[in-house]
Design a protein around this motif. Structure first.
Motif, mmCIF file in Angstrom:
data_model
loop_
_atom_site.group_PDB
_atom_site.id
_atom_site.type_symbol
_atom_site.label_atom_id
_atom_site.label_comp_id
_atom_site.label_asym_id
_atom_site.label_seq_id
_atom_site.Cartn_x
_atom_site.Cartn_y
_atom_site.Cartn_z
ATOM 1 N N GLU A 51 40.615 47.627 49.924
ATOM 2 C CA GLU A 51 42.067 47.607 49.745
ATOM 3 C C GLU A 51 42.803 48.445 50.784
ATOM 4 O O GLU A 51 43.861 48.036 51.265
ATOM 5 N N VAL A 83 47.418 42.511 43.597
ATOM 6 C CA VAL A 83 46.059 42.990 43.837
ATOM 7 C C VAL A 83 45.102 42.290 42.883
ATOM 8 O O VAL A 83 45.493 41.881 41.784
ATOM 9 N N ILE A 86 43.082 46.186 40.187
ATOM 10 C CA ILE A 86 44.128 47.199 39.981
ATOM 11 C C ILE A 86 43.566 48.619 40.009
ATOM 12 O O ILE A 86 44.277 49.553 40.356
ATOM 13 N N ASN A 89 44.328 50.572 43.209
ATOM 14 C CA ASN A 89 45.726 50.628 43.657
ATOM 15 C C ASN A 89 46.028 51.878 44.482
ATOM 16 O O ASN A 89 46.886 51.845 45.364
ATOM 17 N N LEU A 109 53.806 46.290 41.267
ATOM 18 C CA LEU A 109 52.382 46.065 41.503
ATOM 19 C C LEU A 109 51.845 45.237 40.347
ATOM 20 O O LEU A 109 52.033 45.597 39.182
ATOM 21 N N GLN A 111 48.426 42.855 38.944
ATOM 22 C CA GLN A 111 47.059 42.367 39.127
ATOM 23 C C GLN A 111 47.045 40.866 38.893
ATOM 24 O O GLN A 111 47.662 40.363 37.946
#
Length: 135
Positions: A51, A83, A86, A89, A109, A111
């Protein structure tokens, strides 16, 4: 007064095939950047194994698009981050700190189960208000 929609192109970011979408559109002082992933120039290779590395590639693409629209990265006022894991993150936030200073953008944000390819771990879209920051 009607403001025209302008397609923004950056030589640093591959354009999608014709008639699919625009990477960035500017209307007045607003620039809308489509969801960016860490796909390479060949549109197949995914750059970055985690990530953090993928987020750095994506934030650089967003920076390139915002600059092509006449702005700077700190003009970004809103981001939506998708994402697939998660629990990672904080790696996205770590990369984000390398591209923003001062007031960070408003952000969501989320998932998701998957993105365009299994190895793509995140996708980020952004809205910039060109000229709203000092630098």
């Amino acid at each position: 007064m009607t403001q025209l929609k302008q397609r923004i192109i950056s030589p640093a970011v591959n354009e999608p095939p014709a008639d699919l979408w625009s990477n960035c559109l500017r209307v007045g002082d607003l620039a809308y950047v489509s969801g960016m992933t860490s796909r390479g120039a060949d549109r197949e290779t995914v750059l970055g194994a985690d990530e953090y590395e993928q987020a750095k590639v994506v934030f650089q693409k967003i920076k390139d698009m915002v600059e092509a629209a006449g702005g700077v990265m700190n003009d970004v006022v809103k981001m939506t981050i998708f994402v697939t894991r998660i629990e990672h993150n904080t790696e996205v936030w770590r990369a984000r700190k390398e591209f923003f200073s001062g007031h960070f953008p408003a952000c969501t944000l989320v998932q998701v189960a998957s993105l365009a390819k299994p190895e793509i771990l995140l996708e980020i879209e952004a809205i910039a208000h060109i000229g709203c920051s000092a630098a």
